[in-house]
Design an enzyme around this catalytic site. Structure first.
Site, PDB file in Angstrom:
ATOM      1  N   PRO A 276      20.838  -6.697  20.425  1.00 14.48           N
ATOM      2  CA  PRO A 276      20.196  -6.716  21.747  1.00 14.48           C
ATOM      3  C   PRO A 276      20.290  -5.358  22.432  1.00 14.48           C
ATOM      4  CG  PRO A 276      22.360  -7.726  21.883  1.00 14.48           C
ATOM      5  CD  PRO A 276      22.133  -7.393  20.431  1.00 14.48           C
ATOM      6  N   ARG A 314       8.072   2.963  32.147  1.00 17.35           N
ATOM      7  CA  ARG A 314       7.614   1.635  31.713  1.00 17.35           C
ATOM      8  C   ARG A 314       6.364   1.150  32.454  1.00 17.35           C
ATOM      9  NH1 ARG A 314       9.945  -2.514  32.418  1.00 17.35           N
ATOM     10  NH2 ARG A 314       9.284  -3.573  30.524  1.00 17.35           N
ATOM     11  N   CYS A 345       1.439  14.495  38.637  1.00 18.38           N
ATOM     12  CA  CYS A 345      -0.011  14.669  38.672  1.00 18.38           C
ATOM     13  C   CYS A 345      -0.700  13.879  37.577  1.00 18.38           C
ATOM     14  CB  CYS A 345      -0.347  16.153  38.588  1.00 18.38           C
ATOM     15  SG  CYS A 345       0.387  17.046  39.964  1.00 18.38           S
ATOM     16  N   GLU A 346      -0.615  12.565  37.676  1.00 22.69           N
ATOM     17  CA  GLU A 346      -1.264  11.623  36.756  1.00 22.69           C
ATOM     18  C   GLU A 346      -1.550  10.374  37.572  1.00 22.69           C
ATOM     19  OE1 GLU A 346      -1.645  11.891  33.330  1.00 22.69           O
ATOM     20  OE2 GLU A 346      -0.467  13.723  33.017  1.00 22.69           O
TER      21      GLU A 346
HETATM   22  C1  PLP Z   1      14.441  -1.432  19.876  1.00 26.35           C
HETATM   23  C2  PLP Z   1      15.196  -2.159  18.841  1.00 26.35           C
HETATM   24  C3  PLP Z   1      16.160  -3.114  19.201  1.00 26.35           C
HETATM   25  C4  PLP Z   1      16.423  -3.510  20.623  1.00 26.35           C
HETATM   26  O1  PLP Z   1      15.339  -4.189  21.172  1.00 26.35           O
HETATM   27  P1  PLP Z   1      15.475  -4.899  22.608  1.00 26.35           P
HETATM   28  O2  PLP Z   1      14.148  -5.494  22.852  1.00 26.35           O
HETATM   29  O3  PLP Z   1      15.815  -3.837  23.584  1.00 26.35           O
HETATM   30  O4  PLP Z   1      16.546  -5.923  22.496  1.00 26.35           O
HETATM   31  C5  PLP Z   1      16.900  -3.700  18.193  1.00 26.35           C
HETATM   32  N1  PLP Z   1      16.688  -3.387  16.885  1.00 26.35           N
HETATM   33  C6  PLP Z   1      15.758  -2.487  16.514  1.00 26.35           C
HETATM   34  C7  PLP Z   1      15.587  -2.195  15.076  1.00 26.35           C
HETATM   35  C8  PLP Z   1      14.986  -1.848  17.464  1.00 26.35           C
HETATM   36  O5  PLP Z   1      14.055  -0.978  17.086  1.00 26.35           O
END
Ligand code: PLP
Length: 421
Positions: A276, A314, A345-346
């Site tokens: 996670p 994001r 500036c976007e």
């Molecule tokens: C980005 C990523 C994660 C984490 O993803 P979340 O959505 O932030 O939990 C875990 N494993 C791999 C291989 C990733 O590329």
């Protein structure tokens, strides 16, 4: 648990007034709530019990203080570069609890990770497998490997963060992976200890996770039947959070379902690795900014703040929603619908449109749920020094990354260029 709360008419993170932080550190700055980070980690670790390892996905937020917080709780780490590996080590994390993901590992990165005795390489192509075998052979080592399989399931998320469909660059198709494992004898310096997948990010439904496991676990059974000592399945990360009105499953339900699938496939002894990122750090982080100007046109009211898309991309990149709140409790004061925008500036430099707020120039506001993919994706675009980062722990706070200076903007540059030979 929510670390952000109004007290005496103003917003606090844990027991610290955000206005105090702004005064001491300036704006924009990221503020992280340590107790919320710890609680989020413990929810995963508790749900998992002794059945595996939580490997925090470092790319979501790689500040050393965040990594140290998780390391102190016994976390493992999921990395995607040598830089992330060195961060984990610098923060006191255990490299033997590190798994290494990513489609483009360089030879130097593999050598370093091998020297650190990491827990597992999550290999994403046959060519990478060959490279790893050659490097392990030269080093006289045995490298632990999981193949990252692509289960071809639709994660139902934004296309930029869906990774488990066969048109994505990630992973190896299931049938191809089975053949590679079947050729294990061709790789005398590799130990095939696991199977890995990761289907995407910000998933708010359990279904795709179950679908992925239901495709991956029969492969594990098949490999064990062939005599491969598969010890773990790594299910990646991707558990979503509530930014607006999403209803993501709770951590206990998520982990419980994973365990249940293992049992259903007769693999109750298989160790479960979780990666996670967002679910551990997003809600514990806040971007604190100040209103520079209010500006109204025929059709809109703009609140122009001192944070920009370079600080938090994001909303601009994914059209992502993040809640915005004034630091001064609006109470019953009249509100306006503001487009909250930055100075870059976007036209994409927008944090939120039509947000009902009571604001005056000079006021502080926060963009919530900014702990994941916030600072980590920030840049100096428009020659804006990167923001400071602050960690709140109860009633105390510490600067865990100083604000960049103007001189930091051109560090390594020179007017005439350096001689290269
Ligand atoms: C980005 C990523 C994660 C984490 O993803 P979340 O959505 O932030 O939990 C875990 N494993 C791999 C291989 C990733 O590329």
């Amino acid at each position: 648990m929510d670390a952000l709360n109004y007290r005496h008419g103003e917003l606090f993170v844990e027991d610290v007034a955000l206005a105090r932080i702004a005064e001491a550190v300036g704006t924009p700055c990221y503020v992280y709530a340590k107790n919320q980070l710890s609680a989020a980690y413990r929810a995963f670790a508790t749900a998992l019990g002794g059945h595996g390892l939580v490997c925090y996905a470092v790319k979501a937020n790689s500040n050393l203080a965040i990594l140290a917080t998780f390391a102190a709780l016994g976390a493992g780490f999921d990395i995607v570069s040598a830089g992330e590996l060195e961060r984990v080590i610098a923060a006191g994390g255990d490299p033997r609890r590190v798994v290494f993901s990513g489609v483009g590992k360089t030879a130097a990165e593999i050598e370093r990770a091998l020297a650190c005795d990491i827990k597992c390489f999550n290999v994403e192509s046959p060519a990478e497998l060959e490279r790893l075998e050659a490097i392990a052979g030269r080093a006289g080592k045995s490298a632990p490997v999981s193949l990252r399989v692509n289960p071809d399931v639709d994660a139902g998320t934004h296309p930029y963060i869906a990774t488990g469909l066969k048109e994505n660059k990630f992973g190896i198709p299931l049938n191809e992976a089975a053949a590679l494992y079947g050729d294990a004898a061709r790789y005398p310096h590799l130990r095939f200890v696991g199977v890995d997948c990761h289907i995407g990010s910000q998933l708010t439904d359990l279904r795709p996770f179950a679908d992925a496991l239901d495709r991956v676990l029969p492969l594990v059974r098949q490999l064990r039947a062939q005599g491969l000592p598969v010890e773990h399945v790594d299910v990646g990360g991707g558990l979503g959070i509530r930014y607006r009105d999403e209803r993501p499953p709770g951590v206990a339900a998520y982990v419980g379902q994973m365990r249940e699938r293992l049992v259903a496939h007769g693999l109750a002894d298989l160790s479960l690795l979780l990666e996670p990122g967002r679910a551990l750090v997003a809600a514990a982080g806040t971007l604190l900014a100040r209103v520079e100007y209010l500006k109204s046109t025929d059709t809109r009211h703009f609140a122009i703040i001192d944070a920009g898309m370079n600080d938090l991309i994001r909303p601009a990149l994914y059209g992502a929603f993040q809640a915005i709140q004034a630091v001064r409790d609006p109470g019953d004061a009249p509100t306006l619908d503001y487009d909250v925008v930055g100075p870059v500036c976007e036209s994409a430099d927008v944090f939120g449109r039509g947000r009902r707020l009571h604001l005056a120039p000079g006021d502080l506001l926060v963009v919530r749920d900014a702990g994941a993919y916030g600072f980590a994706m920030s840049s100096q675009y428009n020659s804006r020094p990167r923001a400071a980062e602050v960690l709140v722990d109860g009633a105390r706070f510490r600067v865990v990354r100083t604000r960049e200076t103007l001189a930091d903007l051109w560090r390594g540059e020179s007017v005439s260029g350096a001689e290269t030979g």
